[in-house]
Motif scaffolding. Structure first.
Motif, PDB file in Angstrom:
ATOM      1  N   LYS A   1      31.686 -35.686-109.433  1.00 34.78           N
ATOM      2  CA  LYS A   1      32.183 -34.355-109.077  1.00 34.78           C
ATOM      3  C   LYS A   1      32.756 -34.375-107.663  1.00 34.78           C
TER       4      LYS A   1
ATOM      5  N   THR B   1      37.216 -36.531-123.942  1.00 32.88           N
ATOM      6  CA  THR B   1      36.356 -35.342-123.751  1.00 32.88           C
ATOM      7  C   THR B   1      35.716 -35.390-122.377  1.00 32.88           C
ATOM      8  N   PHE B   2      35.249 -36.580-121.983  1.00 37.29           N
ATOM      9  CA  PHE B   2      34.619 -36.756-120.667  1.00 37.29           C
ATOM     10  C   PHE B   2      35.610 -36.404-119.556  1.00 37.29           C
TER      11      PHE B   2
ATOM     12  N   ASP C   1      38.309 -34.585-119.744  1.00 38.61           N
ATOM     13  CA  ASP C   1      38.655 -33.153-119.786  1.00 38.61           C
ATOM     14  C   ASP C   1      37.647 -32.337-118.978  1.00 38.61           C
ATOM     15  N   GLN C   2      36.374 -32.695-119.128  1.00 40.17           N
ATOM     16  CA  GLN C   2      35.318 -31.949-118.437  1.00 40.17           C
ATOM     17  C   GLN C   2      35.379 -32.188-116.925  1.00 40.17           C
TER      18      GLN C   2
ATOM     19  N   GLN D   1      38.390 -30.879-114.869  1.00 46.09           N
ATOM     20  CA  GLN D   1      38.316 -29.436-114.611  1.00 46.09           C
ATOM     21  C   GLN D   1      37.601 -29.128-113.293  1.00 46.09           C
ATOM     22  N   ASN D   2      36.614 -29.984-112.916  1.00 47.53           N
ATOM     23  CA  ASN D   2      35.908 -29.773-111.642  1.00 47.53           C
ATOM     24  C   ASN D   2      36.870 -29.811-110.467  1.00 47.53           C
TER      25      ASN D   2
END
Length: 522
Positions: free
Chosen positions: A20, A72-73, A75-76, A79-80
């Motif tokens: 992150k 998918t990983f 994409d998540q 977004q952060n």
């Protein structure tokens, strides 16, 4: 003056999505945001790019560890970084992801172009590889880690890799790169980093492995699906993808070469050696400038996840306020050097410079005007030499600040503005308008007008750094939206007597330590 609608293209590195965002990401993008906002206000047509780097073995492993597929990983986690851009009030015009189709197309087009130019050949790679750095290291670069293990100079574990690989003929570019650095002395900044890069290139360049076969998460090599592109060839291409390459014309012709790639010092080699070599080999002009900034420590200690002292920019904003954090990060450290984040330094800048120097100046002046000049911009009489001195200093700011911004000396630009803020505070104390109110109201009105003009010019120039707070200051001076660019600085945009101004409100609150219930010390 700047040329109207001259293009200006500025980029952050694209951030790796295996974690992150932290203060380093916020810092790099903030520097770009400040410069992008400055250039827009100065009449440039700006393109400001940021984004995420989503391929590579680390991502594949992180996704597998979470039991989800890599797309998918990413994409998540991507977004952060978008959320950080929103939270920090960044004004980027584009956000690129290396998993987008436009990017895959650009990477494959660049690969084909390099093949046509005989710059890529197939061989086998044998050597030390650090998954964490996504980088290969020569034997003589390795250091001894605990238990005598070999480690990368960055401290990352290395593994011995043997696999077929395509290579880029980097060894052919040493002399051409040296010539390029000599012909373009501003290409790498600051100076210490330029010397580092030149010394590395002078030491001789090896051909570069640019494909992998041991994992699949990446851009396939055109014509050989067994290989995917090495993450750095893929990642660096984002800067031309975002301006429409390989299509010539349009945005590419308008914005390329990029005016500035802003990077952390740890990835300078990729941007100042590999990237210009790839581009020159493909017949594309290299960017104009790469600036490598330093790293932050936390209260004097190196930041690391294992120590648990990673600084979360969202927590900083919650604790201190958004514009206060933006100001501190640009003000505290000579840009390019390493810097230390400390609570004490943060509060010192907030209370000393923002609340006392600038906030208090604006509040005092506007409150006196509201009370003694019918809440309007006051009528102005003849200017004394002292009035003229302060006005000239305020009106002359852009000419001093612009060259500092052009060399990314953000701290010096802010100090230059603060010279005028401090001069205005000294002027108000000397002129004592609260005394003039009784003895010479006309003179008081002129003094307040001069101070309002100083505040107006400072607030316009502070918009890139503290956009929300500067907007509030300009609102309180009743400055219309179309009179907030640098074209309105100086005498030409001066306040008009009789303009009503709203009831003044504080813009920079003082930071007060939260009360803690300290346990009784035994």
């Amino acid at each position: 003056m700047s040329g109207q609608t001259t293009p200006y293209y500025i980029t952050t590195p694209i951030y790796y999505v295996n974690d992150k965002p932290h203060i380093g990401h916020a810092y790099t993008t903030l520097a770009c945001d400040v410069l992008a906002r400055f250039k827009r206000l100065d009449g440039f047509d700006v393109k400001f790019l940021t984004g995420t780097d989503e391929h590579g073995q680390k991502v594949e492993k992180s996704a597998a560890a979470k039991g989800i597929d890599p797309q998918t990983f990413t994409d998540q986690v991507s977004q952060n970084f978008r959320d950080l851009a929103t939270a920090m009030n960044f004004s980027n015009d584009d956000f690129i992801r290396t998993t987008e189709d436009r990017h895959k197309a650009a990477c494959q087009a660049l690969w084909k172009r390099l093949v046509e130019k005989d710059m890529i050949y197939l061989d086998a790679y044998k050597g030390w590889y650090a998954v964490r750095d996504e980088a290969f290291y020569a034997e003589d670069e390795l250091v001894d880690g605990p238990d005598g293990q070999k480690m990368a100079p960055t401290g990352a574990p290395v593994e011995w890799v043997e696999e077929p690989s395509y290579f880029f003929r980097l060894s052919a570019w040493g002399d051409k790169l040296m010539q390029f650095y000599q012909d373009n002395p501003d290409f790498i900044a600051p100076e210490s980093r330029r010397n580092e890069v030149m010394s590395f290139v002078r030491g001789g360049l090896q051909d570069l492995s640019i494909s992998r076969t041991t994992f699949k998460w990446g851009v396939p090599v055109p014509g050989d699906d067994a290989h995917i592109m090495y993450v750095w060839l893929d990642a660096l291409t984002n800067y031309i993808t975002a301006v429409g390459w390989p299509e010539e014309g349009g945005e590419f012709d308008k914005f390329w070469p990029a005016d500035l790639h802003m990077v952390g010092k740890d990835i300078l080699r990729f941007h100042a050696v590999f990237w210009p070599a790839f581009l020159m080999a493909a017949g594309i002009t290299p960017p104009k400038r790469v600036f490598a900034h330093g790293w932050w420590t936390n209260e004097g200690k190196k930041i690391s996840k294992s120590v648990g002292n990673v600084i979360d920019p969202l927590e900083l904003i919650e604790t201190y306020g958004l514009d206060q954090v933006r100001y501190f990060l640009m003000r505290e450290v000579p840009f390019g050097n390493d810097g230390d984040f400390s609570h004490r330094a943060m509060v010192g800048r907030m209370n000393g410079e923002l609340a006392n120097d600038l906030g208090n100046l604006s509040q005092r002046v506007l409150s006196m005007t509201a009370k003694n000049c019918k809440g309007e911009v006051p009528e102005v009489g003849a200017f004394t030499p002292e009035d003229r001195e302060l006005l000239d200093a305020a009106y002359g700011l852009l000419g001093k600040v612009r060259p500092l911004m052009d060399r990314q000396a953000f701290h010096e630009a802010l100090e230059t503005i603060w010279v005028v803020v401090r001069a205005a505070n000294a002027y108000v104390d000397r002129q004592a308008p609260w005394v003039l109110r009784k003895s010479d109201p006309a003179r008081m009105a002129t003094v307040l007008y001069v101070l309002m003009e100083a505040v107006r010019n400072v607030a316009i120039l502070m918009q890139p750094v503290v956009p929300e707070s500067a907007a509030k200051m300009l609102d309180q001076l009743s400055i219309p939206d179309d009179a907030r660019t640098f074209a309105a600085l100086g005498e030409g945009g001066a306040l008009t007597a009789g303009t009503p101004i709203p009831k003044p409100q504080g813009v920079f609150p003082r930071y007060v330590e939260p009360e803690t219930n300290e346990e009784t010390k035994g």
